[in-house]
Design a protein around this motif. Structure first.
Motif, mmCIF file in Angstrom:
data_model
loop_
_atom_site.group_PDB
_atom_site.id
_atom_site.type_symbol
_atom_site.label_atom_id
_atom_site.label_comp_id
_atom_site.label_asym_id
_atom_site.label_seq_id
_atom_site.Cartn_x
_atom_site.Cartn_y
_atom_site.Cartn_z
ATOM 1 N N GLY A 65 8.229 -1.720 14.408
ATOM 2 C CA GLY A 65 9.226 -1.919 15.453
ATOM 3 C C GLY A 65 10.114 -3.100 15.142
ATOM 4 N N ASP A 66 10.899 -3.515 16.142
ATOM 5 C CA ASP A 66 11.873 -4.594 15.961
ATOM 6 C C ASP A 66 11.243 -5.978 15.899
ATOM 7 N N LEU B 292 -7.988 2.500 6.234
ATOM 8 C CA LEU B 292 -6.592 2.344 6.605
ATOM 9 C C LEU B 292 -5.828 3.565 6.129
ATOM 10 N N GLU B 293 -5.199 4.258 7.057
ATOM 11 C CA GLU B 293 -4.365 5.405 6.719
ATOM 12 C C GLU B 293 -2.916 5.024 7.023
ATOM 13 N N LYS B 294 -2.107 4.987 5.972
ATOM 14 C CA LYS B 294 -0.727 4.562 6.125
ATOM 15 C C LYS B 294 0.210 5.763 6.036
ATOM 16 N N THR B 295 1.087 5.874 7.027
ATOM 17 C CA THR B 295 2.150 6.874 7.019
ATOM 18 C C THR B 295 3.477 6.129 7.139
ATOM 19 N N GLU B 296 4.570 6.842 7.174
ATOM 20 C CA GLU B 296 5.882 6.196 7.231
ATOM 21 C C GLU B 296 6.093 5.389 8.505
ATOM 22 N N ARG B 297 5.550 5.848 9.618
ATOM 23 C CA ARG B 297 5.799 5.193 10.901
ATOM 24 C C ARG B 297 4.581 4.524 11.520
ATOM 25 N N LEU C 185 0.827 -1.207 0.000
ATOM 26 C CA LEU C 185 0.000 0.000 0.000
ATOM 27 C C LEU C 185 0.861 1.257 0.000
ATOM 28 N N SER C 186 0.394 2.256 -0.726
ATOM 29 C CA SER C 186 1.098 3.541 -0.748
ATOM 30 C C SER C 186 0.758 4.341 0.502
ATOM 31 N N LEU C 187 1.497 5.409 0.728
ATOM 32 C CA LEU C 187 1.303 6.249 1.914
ATOM 33 C C LEU C 187 0.135 7.190 1.695
#
Length: 179
Positions: free
Chosen positions: A94-95, A51-56, A14-16
């Protein structure tokens, strides 16, 4: 539980920006989690997931509308319980993959898909009333909120009041003196 891939959101591809997903939840959906239909017998629900996708961060907004088929606690008759649920789930990177809170998940950046089936089922289960009453009994519960605290049966003869000064057994009197 047999996993249904239709509930996997392809978060890696998915794109941002904001994306919309729609799901129809019926008998087959509930049988995945409860094959015998003991908790929820059936349902006819529509779930919209934004769904809202951001970098983090990924923000999932759930809106679930429809009815589920429940069994009345009093009469054991089945009835349709209407539901209108809104819930938000945050997914951060996260890790290691883990659940940080009820509404916060952590996934690794390599995670390809996010399965939302369990979340949908949990949100529906949490929205169900604790006391499942057929609509024909609902007015009784609404009329008197303290109806459950009323005394229904007593072994004391009618008109007789409890006598706190005279205990029924002398051993109880000795225990009262220990204070």
């Amino acid at each position: 539980m047999k996993k249904d891939p239709q509930f996997d959101l392809p978060i890696a591809r998915l794109s941002l920006k904001t994306h919309h997903f729609a799901f129809e939840l019926g008998r087959a959906f509930f049988e995945q989690f409860d094959p015998k239909g003991e908790f929820i017998a059936d349902g006819n629900l529509h779930a919209d997931v934004t769904l809202e996708k951001t970098e983090r961060l990924i923000t999932l907004d759930f809106h679930i509308v429809g009815t589920v088929r429940l069994t009345c606690d009093r009469s054991l008759d089945e009835y349709d319980q209407p539901l209108d649920i809104t819930h938000q789930l945050l997914v951060r990177y996260g890790d290691e993959p883990k659940e940080l809170d009820d509404d916060v998940l952590q996934v690794t950046p390599e995670t390809l898909t996010l399965d939302v089936a369990q979340h949908l089922y949990d949100y529906i289960g949490l929205a169900l009333p604790m006391k499942r009453l057929h609509p024909r009994f609902q007015h009784e519960a609404d009329e008197d909120p303290e109806a459950e605290t009323k005394l229904i049966f007593s072994t004391r003869p009618k008109g007789e009041s409890p006598d706190d000064d005279e205990p029924a057994d002398p051993r109880w009197a000795a225990l009262k003196n220990l204070n």
